[in-house]
Write a protein that holds these residues in place. Structure first.
Motif, short mmCIF file in Angstrom:
data_model
loop_
_atom_site.label_atom_id
_atom_site.label_comp_id
_atom_site.label_asym_id
_atom_site.label_seq_id
_atom_site.Cartn_x
_atom_site.Cartn_y
_atom_site.Cartn_z
N GLN A 133 -6.51 45.88 -17.69
CA GLN A 133 -6.08 45.71 -19.08
C GLN A 133 -5.01 46.74 -19.44
O GLN A 133 -4.09 46.43 -20.19
CB GLN A 133 -7.28 45.84 -20.03
CG GLN A 133 -8.22 44.66 -19.98
CD GLN A 133 -7.50 43.36 -20.36
OE1 GLN A 133 -6.64 43.32 -21.25
NE2 GLN A 133 -7.85 42.29 -19.68
N ASP A 134 -5.12 47.96 -18.92
CA ASP A 134 -4.10 48.98 -19.19
C ASP A 134 -2.76 48.55 -18.61
O ASP A 134 -1.71 48.79 -19.21
CB ASP A 134 -4.51 50.33 -18.60
CG ASP A 134 -5.71 50.93 -19.32
OD1 ASP A 134 -5.90 50.59 -20.50
OD2 ASP A 134 -6.43 51.73 -18.69
N ASP A 135 -2.78 47.93 -17.41
CA ASP A 135 -1.53 47.44 -16.81
C ASP A 135 -0.90 46.35 -17.66
O ASP A 135 0.31 46.31 -17.84
CB ASP A 135 -1.79 46.90 -15.39
CG ASP A 135 -2.25 47.97 -14.42
OD1 ASP A 135 -1.90 49.16 -14.62
OD2 ASP A 135 -2.93 47.63 -13.43
N LEU A 136 -1.72 45.49 -18.18
CA LEU A 136 -1.22 44.39 -18.97
C LEU A 136 -0.73 44.84 -20.35
O LEU A 136 0.11 44.19 -20.96
CB LEU A 136 -2.30 43.32 -19.14
CG LEU A 136 -2.71 42.61 -17.84
CD1 LEU A 136 -3.92 41.71 -18.09
CD2 LEU A 136 -1.56 41.80 -17.30
N ALA A 137 -1.22 45.96 -20.85
CA ALA A 137 -0.87 46.43 -22.18
C ALA A 137 0.51 47.07 -22.24
O ALA A 137 1.12 47.15 -23.31
CB ALA A 137 -1.91 47.44 -22.67
N LEU A 138 1.04 47.52 -21.13
CA LEU A 138 2.36 48.16 -21.13
C LEU A 138 3.44 47.15 -21.46
O LEU A 138 3.40 46.01 -21.02
CB LEU A 138 2.65 48.80 -19.76
CG LEU A 138 1.77 50.00 -19.40
CD1 LEU A 138 2.06 50.45 -17.98
CD2 LEU A 138 2.01 51.14 -20.37
N GLU A 139 4.37 47.59 -22.28
CA GLU A 139 5.47 46.72 -22.67
C GLU A 139 6.61 46.85 -21.67
O GLU A 139 6.94 47.94 -21.22
CB GLU A 139 5.95 47.13 -24.07
CG GLU A 139 7.00 46.21 -24.61
CD GLU A 139 7.40 46.60 -26.03
OE1 GLU A 139 8.59 46.44 -26.35
OE2 GLU A 139 6.54 47.07 -26.78
N TRP A 140 7.21 45.76 -21.35
CA TRP A 140 8.32 45.78 -20.38
C TRP A 140 9.56 46.33 -21.02
O TRP A 140 9.91 45.98 -22.14
CB TRP A 140 8.57 44.35 -19.87
CG TRP A 140 9.65 44.30 -18.83
CD1 TRP A 140 9.54 44.56 -17.53
CD2 TRP A 140 11.03 43.97 -19.05
NE1 TRP A 140 10.72 44.44 -16.89
CE2 TRP A 140 11.68 44.06 -17.82
CE3 TRP A 140 11.77 43.60 -20.17
CZ2 TRP A 140 13.03 43.80 -17.63
CZ3 TRP A 140 13.12 43.35 -20.00
CH2 TRP A 140 13.73 43.46 -18.73
N ARG A 141 10.27 47.22 -20.26
CA ARG A 141 11.52 47.79 -20.74
C ARG A 141 12.58 47.52 -19.71
O ARG A 141 12.43 47.88 -18.54
CB ARG A 141 11.39 49.29 -20.94
CG ARG A 141 10.54 49.63 -22.18
CD ARG A 141 10.41 51.10 -22.35
NE ARG A 141 9.17 51.49 -21.63
CZ ARG A 141 8.90 52.69 -21.20
NH1 ARG A 141 9.74 53.67 -21.40
NH2 ARG A 141 7.79 52.95 -20.58
N GLY A 142 13.65 46.93 -20.12
CA GLY A 142 14.77 46.64 -19.23
C GLY A 142 15.64 47.88 -19.03
O GLY A 142 15.40 48.91 -19.64
N PRO A 143 16.66 47.78 -18.24
CA PRO A 143 17.56 48.93 -18.00
C PRO A 143 18.32 49.28 -19.28
O PRO A 143 18.56 48.43 -20.14
CB PRO A 143 18.51 48.44 -16.92
CG PRO A 143 18.43 46.94 -16.99
CD PRO A 143 17.07 46.61 -17.47
#
Length: 147
Positions: A133-143
């Protein structure tokens, strides 16, 4: 034997005909024209052809010596040929032994890629949804945008 004589003749001719640099020593040497050289060579050849008539014993011994020298040259060439072939066979055998040793070595297989026929079994046994769940909670950030 004739081959060696021909090679020596042509090599000598090439060396004689090569241009030379002018040096103080070369100017002291007698100057001979091409016509004089040809005339002298012709005289020498005709003298050599008459040599066996004048000295038959020397000509016979010279012929025997030439035969012996030719036989020794053949024996030497045969030895060199055998040595070269033995070295070649030794190198070939060493390469074959090396190839046999590398062929007998176990194949490199880390398990990350399935071998033929193993793909179905590995895919069915692999667990799915391994993210926490911690892995899934992180928001994706592009370059970062370049300015």
């Amino acid at each position: 034997m004739r081959f060696l004589l021909r090679i020596a003749f042509w090599l000598g001719l090439v060396l004689v005909l090569l241009p030379r640099d002018k040096t103080p020593e070369s100017e002291k040497l007698p100057q001979i024209g091409a016509a004089d050289a040809v005339q002298a060579a012709t005289a020498a050849v005709s003298d050599v052809t008459q040599f066996c008539k004048r000295q038959p014993a020397a000509c016979e011994v010279g012929g025997q010596a030439a035969t012996i020298i030719g036989q020794r040259a053949q024996d030497g060439a045969r030895k060199i040929y055998q040595i070269i072939n033995d070295k070649k066979e030794q190198i070939t055998n060493e390469k074959n032994d090396k190839n046999d040793k590398t062929d007998k070595k176990a194949p490199d297989h880390t398990g990350s890629i399935a071998l033929a026929g193993e793909g179905d079994a590995v895919a069915s046994e692999a667990p799915r949804d391994t993210l926490t769940q911690d892995d899934l909670a992180l928001e994706w950030r592009g370059p970062a945008a370049a300015n």
